[in-house]
Design a protein around this motif. Structure first.
Motif, PDB file in Angstrom:
ATOM      1  N   ALA A 281       0.799  -1.163  -0.058  1.00 37.42           N
ATOM      2  CA  ALA A 281       0.079   0.108   0.023  1.00 37.42           C
ATOM      3  C   ALA A 281       0.938   1.164   0.158  1.00 37.42           C
ATOM      4  CB  ALA A 281      -0.919  -0.158   1.135  1.00 37.42           C
ATOM      5  N   VAL A 282       2.051   1.248   0.784  1.00 42.59           N
ATOM      6  CA  VAL A 282       2.857   2.377   0.863  1.00 42.59           C
ATOM      7  C   VAL A 282       3.610   2.721  -0.651  1.00 42.59           C
ATOM      8  CG1 VAL A 282       4.806   3.213   1.693  1.00 42.59           C
ATOM      9  CG2 VAL A 282       3.173   2.337   3.198  1.00 42.59           C
ATOM     10  N   ALA A 283       3.976   1.407  -1.026  1.00 37.35           N
ATOM     11  CA  ALA A 283       4.460   1.639  -2.487  1.00 37.35           C
ATOM     12  C   ALA A 283       3.388   2.032  -3.403  1.00 37.35           C
ATOM     13  CB  ALA A 283       5.329   0.275  -2.866  1.00 37.35           C
ATOM     14  N   TRP A 284       2.386   1.594  -3.398  1.00 38.19           N
ATOM     15  CA  TRP A 284       1.173   1.827  -4.293  1.00 38.19           C
ATOM     16  C   TRP A 284       0.888   3.430  -4.475  1.00 38.19           C
ATOM     17  CZ3 TRP A 284      -3.844   3.875  -3.486  1.00 38.19           C
ATOM     18  CH2 TRP A 284      -4.574   3.798  -4.669  1.00 38.19           C
ATOM     19  N   ILE A 285       1.060   3.949  -3.305  1.00 35.95           N
ATOM     20  CA  ILE A 285       0.761   5.414  -3.381  1.00 35.95           C
ATOM     21  C   ILE A 285       1.839   6.479  -4.311  1.00 35.95           C
ATOM     22  CG2 ILE A 285       0.719   7.499  -1.846  1.00 35.95           C
ATOM     23  CD1 ILE A 285      -1.439   6.016  -0.903  1.00 35.95           C
TER      24      ILE A 285
ATOM     25  N   VAL B  92      -6.623  -3.042  -8.619  1.00 36.13           N
ATOM     26  CA  VAL B  92      -7.376  -4.167  -8.192  1.00 36.13           C
ATOM     27  C   VAL B  92      -6.799  -5.176  -7.211  1.00 36.13           C
ATOM     28  CG1 VAL B  92      -8.388  -6.339  -9.229  1.00 36.13           C
ATOM     29  CG2 VAL B  92      -8.687  -4.171 -10.353  1.00 36.13           C
ATOM     30  N   GLY B  93      -5.465  -5.302  -7.308  1.00 33.82           N
ATOM     31  CA  GLY B  93      -4.915  -6.138  -6.311  1.00 33.82           C
ATOM     32  C   GLY B  93      -4.727  -5.494  -4.721  1.00 33.82           C
ATOM     33  N   LEU B  94      -4.577  -4.356  -4.731  1.00 38.09           N
ATOM     34  CA  LEU B  94      -4.614  -3.672  -3.582  1.00 38.09           C
ATOM     35  C   LEU B  94      -6.102  -3.847  -2.959  1.00 38.09           C
ATOM     36  CD1 LEU B  94      -3.055  -1.917  -1.300  1.00 38.09           C
ATOM     37  CD2 LEU B  94      -4.023   0.203  -2.525  1.00 38.09           C
ATOM     38  N   ALA B  95      -7.016  -3.659  -3.472  1.00 35.26           N
ATOM     39  CA  ALA B  95      -8.168  -3.634  -3.341  1.00 35.26           C
ATOM     40  C   ALA B  95      -8.721  -5.220  -2.752  1.00 35.26           C
ATOM     41  CB  ALA B  95      -9.411  -3.320  -4.474  1.00 35.26           C
TER      42      ALA B  95
END
Length: 141
Positions: free
Chosen positions: A24-28, A38-41
């Motif tokens: 999640a931190v990297a996704w931001i 979609v993967g994060l959700a």
């Protein structure tokens, strides 16, 4: 009577939570990409459901009927929750990056048009997994 025992600690849940937080931190920081959101959700939905199951039914013995209902409900929540969280994260990502939309209207429409299908798929997957596990691990007491 057939029953299923839910473990008091779900194996791998702590590791999954830590990996999800790192992702999640990297996704931001990353640019918007449909597969990543979609993967994060999906990850967040599954980890949250895992924590809920561990907290509220962990360590209990459920009848086969209750086990199937729990699994089907969790599957439904996983499918529906993943779709809704995907849309929420798409909006969040667009709001965080002030350079214009992160996702095309077609991508947003694609996710929104599949919400019911994801919910139905989650319900069927949850029920199917529950039936397989019941066949492998059911206590015959």
């Amino acid at each position: 009577m057939l029953s299923m025992r839910i473990p008091s600690r779900l194996p791998g849940l702590k590791a999954a939570t830590i990996l999800l937080a790192i992702y999640a931190v990297a996704w931001i920081a990353l640019e918007g990409h449909l597969l990543r959101v979609v993967g994060l959700a999906v990850g967040l939905t599954l980890v949250a459901l895992g924590h809920g199951v561990q907290r509220y039914v962990g360590g209990r013995r459920l009848s086969l009927r209750a086990w199937l209902a729990l699994a089907a409900g969790c599957g439904l929540a996983a499918g529906a929750g993943s779709g809704v969280l995907t849309l929420l994260f798409m909006a969040l990502k667009t709001g965080l990056h002030a350079h214009g939309p992160e996702f095309a209207a077609a991508e947003i429409h694609w996710v929104a048009s599949r919400l019911v299908g994801w919910a139905a798929g989650g319900l069927l997957a949850g029920l199917g997994i529950a039936l397989l596990l019941a066949g492998l691990t059911v206590d015959r007491r």
